[in-house]
Design an enzyme around this catalytic site. Structure first.
Site, PDB file in Angstrom:
ATOM      1  N   GLU A   1     -35.309  73.042   7.781  1.00 48.21           N
ATOM      2  CA  GLU A   1     -35.700  72.188   7.151  1.00 48.21           C
ATOM      3  C   GLU A   1     -35.494  71.659   5.946  1.00 48.21           C
ATOM      4  O   GLU A   1     -36.361  71.721   4.459  1.00 48.21           O
ATOM      5  CB  GLU A   1     -37.701  72.635   7.293  1.00 48.21           C
ATOM      6  CG  GLU A   1     -37.961  73.556   8.578  1.00 48.21           C
ATOM      7  CD  GLU A   1     -39.368  72.873   8.700  1.00 48.21           C
ATOM      8  OE1 GLU A   1     -39.879  73.279   7.446  1.00 48.21           O
ATOM      9  OE2 GLU A   1     -39.926  73.890   9.744  1.00 48.21           O
TER      10      GLU A   1
ATOM     11  N   GLU B   1     -38.578  76.660  16.003  1.00 50.36           N
ATOM     12  CA  GLU B   1     -39.229  77.044  15.306  1.00 50.36           C
ATOM     13  C   GLU B   1     -40.630  76.484  16.168  1.00 50.36           C
ATOM     14  O   GLU B   1     -40.820  75.049  16.121  1.00 50.36           O
ATOM     15  CB  GLU B   1     -40.262  77.014  13.785  1.00 50.36           C
ATOM     16  CG  GLU B   1     -39.236  77.921  13.097  1.00 50.36           C
ATOM     17  CD  GLU B   1     -39.527  77.667  11.334  1.00 50.36           C
ATOM     18  OE1 GLU B   1     -40.856  77.222  11.398  1.00 50.36           O
ATOM     19  OE2 GLU B   1     -38.709  77.625  10.511  1.00 50.36           O
TER      20      GLU B   1
HETATM   21  C1  FCB Z   1     -42.152  75.897   8.418  1.00 51.28           C
HETATM   22  C2  FCB Z   1     -41.138  76.907   8.270  1.00 51.28           C
HETATM   23  C3  FCB Z   1     -42.071  78.485   8.168  1.00 51.28           C
HETATM   24  C4  FCB Z   1     -43.190  78.688   7.936  1.00 51.28           C
HETATM   25  C5  FCB Z   1     -44.073  77.626   8.887  1.00 51.28           C
HETATM   26  C6  FCB Z   1     -45.277  77.872   9.408  1.00 51.28           C
HETATM   27  O1  FCB Z   1     -42.291  74.688   8.132  1.00 51.28           O
HETATM   28  O2  FCB Z   1     -40.062  76.308   8.523  1.00 51.28           O
HETATM   29  O3  FCB Z   1     -41.163  78.971   6.713  1.00 51.28           O
HETATM   30  O4  FCB Z   1     -43.970  78.312   6.880  1.00 51.28           O
HETATM   31  O5  FCB Z   1     -43.726  76.206   8.961  1.00 51.28           O
END
Ligand code: FCB
Length: 465
Positions: free
Chosen positions: A176, A369
C-alpha cells in the site's frame, strides 16, 4: 480442529480453482513487539507512536502481540486452521538498523526461523519487504521524499533475498504505497505524520521507484514469484452533477489510476499529472524511471476494504489525503459499517476486480488483504462469537467467486488479519484478527470467523479432491 456450528455457509468453495491460495496476513510492526532486541534500530512507527497525540490512547507497537517470541505458537495456529499461505513483512530496521550499511544477522535469523517453521508445516511464505516501518535513520535523511531512499530499498532487498531467497517462493516489494505517501505525508495520519502535498508527491514517485528497483534486484536473484500490493477502491460520486463527477475523477486518479497506470502501463495518467502540478506538487520523474517502475509483475496484490464515496465541498475539517483536495472530501457510508466506520460493500470487490480485467493488461491478481474490525469479546463459553466478521468473510468470498466466474484471473485470498494487532493510528482499539488476542495475557483464541474460514478451506479442498 473440529468443525463447529458457526453460521450457514453461503460460500461456494467449489467456485475457486484447484490451485487457489488461501492465506492470512500480518505485518511486522503490528505484531512483533520486541522493538529493542537483537540490534533492531528504530523505525518511523516507533517515533510516531511515541509522539503524544499521534495514536489512539498513545498506543505503540513496543509489545504488540509478542510475535517475535511467540511465532512458533502462531505458525501452529495457522496449521490448525489449514492455511496454505502466510503473508508477513520483514522489518527493515531489524535487518539494517540504520537503513543502510551494517546488516544485523540476528534480525535475518528471526525471519529464517519463521520461514523454516512455516515450511515445516507446509505453509507457503509470502514475504513483503516494506509494510511501513522505514528505518528512522533514513527518515532523518528525508525518508520517501528523498530519491536516495529508493536506492537504499534496493540494497535492503538484496540483503533479504540473499538471506532468504533459497526458501521464500513469493516476494512482494511494497504494501500500500498510497498509505506510505498520501496518508503519511499529505493527511499526516500515519508516520512520519507530515501535511505537505509536494512532499507527498515525491513520496509517491520514490516509493514506486523503490518498487521497480527492488523488483530488478529480486529478478537478478531469481526470486520465482514477484508482486506488489496496492490498496484500491471504487470511487462513488455522491451525485451525478458535473462537479461530483469531477471530484470522482480526481480521487480515482490518486487512489487507483496513478498507481495502476504507472505499474501496468508505464505512465502516469495525464490528468493526475496536471492535477498534481496545479497543486504545486509535481511527481519528480526522471528519464527511464517509468520503465523501471513498470517491469512485468508475476502478480498484483489487491487490498480491498470498502468503496469510497466523495462529495464536492469540504466541511468536516478532516485532514485530506488527496493532494489539492481541500475542496472535496470522503463521506461516511450510507449503509452498514464495521467498527472502523468502513462501509460493507462486497460488490465493490467484484467491481474492482472486473475493472482490473477490463482496463489493464492481463496480470494474475491476488487479494492480499480483506477483512473487518469488530468489538469482539471472549464469551462466557470461552469462544469469540463474531458473526459480523463471518458474514463479511462469506460475502466477500462470494464476490471473489463471482469475479472468478466472470473471467477474472484471481489466484488467492488472504484474510486480514491472522491476529488482532496494533492497528496503526487506532492502536489496539480495533480488532481485525480471525484469532483473538487478549492483550493482558497474550492468549490467542480462534474466533468463530477463523473456524468459518477453516471450513471454507476444507470444503475447497474436498471439492477438488
Ligand atoms: C491496511 C493495512 C494493514 C491493516 C489494514 C486494516 O491498510 O495494510 O496493515 O492496517 O489496512
Amino acid at each position: 480442529m473440529t468443525s463447529i456450528d458457526v453460521r450457514p455457509e453461503p460460500t461456494d468453495a467449489g467456485a475457486f480453482p484447484a490451485g487457489f491460495t488461501w492465506g492470512a496476513a500480518t505485518s511486522s510492526y503490528q505484531i512483533e513487539g520486541a522493538v529493542d532486541v537483537d540490534g533492531r534500530g528504530p523505525s518511523i512507527w516507533d517515533t510516531f507512536s511515541h509522539t503524544p497525540g499521534r495514536t489512539r490512547d498513545g498506543d505503540t507497537g513496543d509489545v504488540a502481540v509478542e510475535h517475535y517470541t511467540r511465532y512458533r505458537e502462531d505458525v501452529a495456529l495457522m496449521a490448525e486452521l489449514g492455511l496454505a499461505a502466510y503473508r508477513f513483512s520483514v522489518a527493515w530496521p531489524r535487518v539494517m538498523p540504520q537503513g543502510r550499511g551494517q546488516v544485523e544477522q540476528r534480525g535475518l535469523d528471526f525471519y529464517r526461523r519463521l520461514v523454516d517453521e512455516l515450511l515445516d508445516k507446509g505453509i507457503a511464505p509470502w514475504l513483503t519487504l516494506y509494510h511501513w516501518d522505514l528505518p528512522q535513520a533514513l527518515q532523518d535523511e528525508g525518508g520517501w521524499t528523498a530519491r536516495d531512499t529508493a536506492a537504499r530499498f534496493a540494497d535492503y532487498t538484496a540483503v533479504v533475498v540473499q538471506a532468504l531467497g533459497d526458501r521464500v517462493p513469493h516476494w512482494s516489494t511494497l504494501n500500500e504505497p498510497w498509505c506510505s505517501s498520501l496518508l503519511s505525508h499529505q493527511a499526516g495520519l500515519h508516520a512520519p505524520g507530515e501535511r505537505d502535498g509536494a512532499r507527498a508527491a515525491r513520496a509517491v514517485h520514490h516509493l514506486l521507484l523503490a518498487h521497480g528497483l527492488g523488483t530488478q534486484v529480486l529478478r537478478e536473484a531469481a526470486a520465482p514469484d514477484v508482486g506488489l500490493t496496492l490498496n484500491l477502491a471504487p470511487i462513488d460520486p455522491a451525485g451525478d452533477s458535473p462537479a461530483d463527477l469531477e471530484v470522482q475523477r480526481r480521487v480515482d486518479g490518486q487512489m487507483n489510476r496513478m498507481w495502476l497506470d504507472a505499474v501496468l502501463l508505464g505512465r502516469y495518467p495525464d490528468d493526475v499529472v496536471a492535477d498534481l502540478e496545479a497543486a504545486g506538487a509535481p511527481l519528480p520523474v526522471q528519464d527511464g524511471d517509468l520503465a523501471v517502475i513498470s517491469a512485468p509483475l508475476d502478480w498484483l496484490g489487491v487490498n480491498y476494504y470498502f468503496r469510497n464515496r466523495v462529495v464536492g465541498g469540504s466541511t468536516s475539517g478532516k485532514p485530506s489525503p488527496w493532494i489539492g483536495g481541500q475542496d472535496y472530501e470522503e463521506v461516511e457510508p450510507t449503509g452498514p459499517a464495521t467498527s472502523m466506520g468502513w462501509g460493507i460493500a462486497p460488490d465493490g470487490l467484484r467491481e474492482l476486480l472486473g475493472r482490473l480485467r477490463d482496463e489493464y493488461p492481463p496480470v494474475p491478481l491476488v487479494i492480499t488483504e480483506n477483512g473487518s474490525a469488530w468489538d469482539d469479546v471472549v464469551s462466557a463459553d470461552g469462544a469469540v462469537h463474531d458473526p459480523a466478521r463471518v458474514d463479511y468473510l462469506h460475502s466477500h468470498l462470494t464476490a471473489a467467486g463471482a469475479a472468478l466466474a466472470e473471467g477474472v484471473d484471481l489466484r488467492g485470498y488472504f484474510a486480514w488479519s491472522l491476529l488482532d494487532n496494533f492497528e496503526w493510528a487506532q492502536g489496539y482499539a480495533k480488532r481485525f484478527g480471525i484469532v483473538h488476542v487478549d492483550y493482558a495475557t497474550q492468549q490467542r483464541t480462534p474466533k468463530d470467523s477463523a473456524r468459518a474460514y477453516a471450513d471454507v478451506i476444507r470444503r475447497h479442498q474436498a471439492a477438488h479432491a
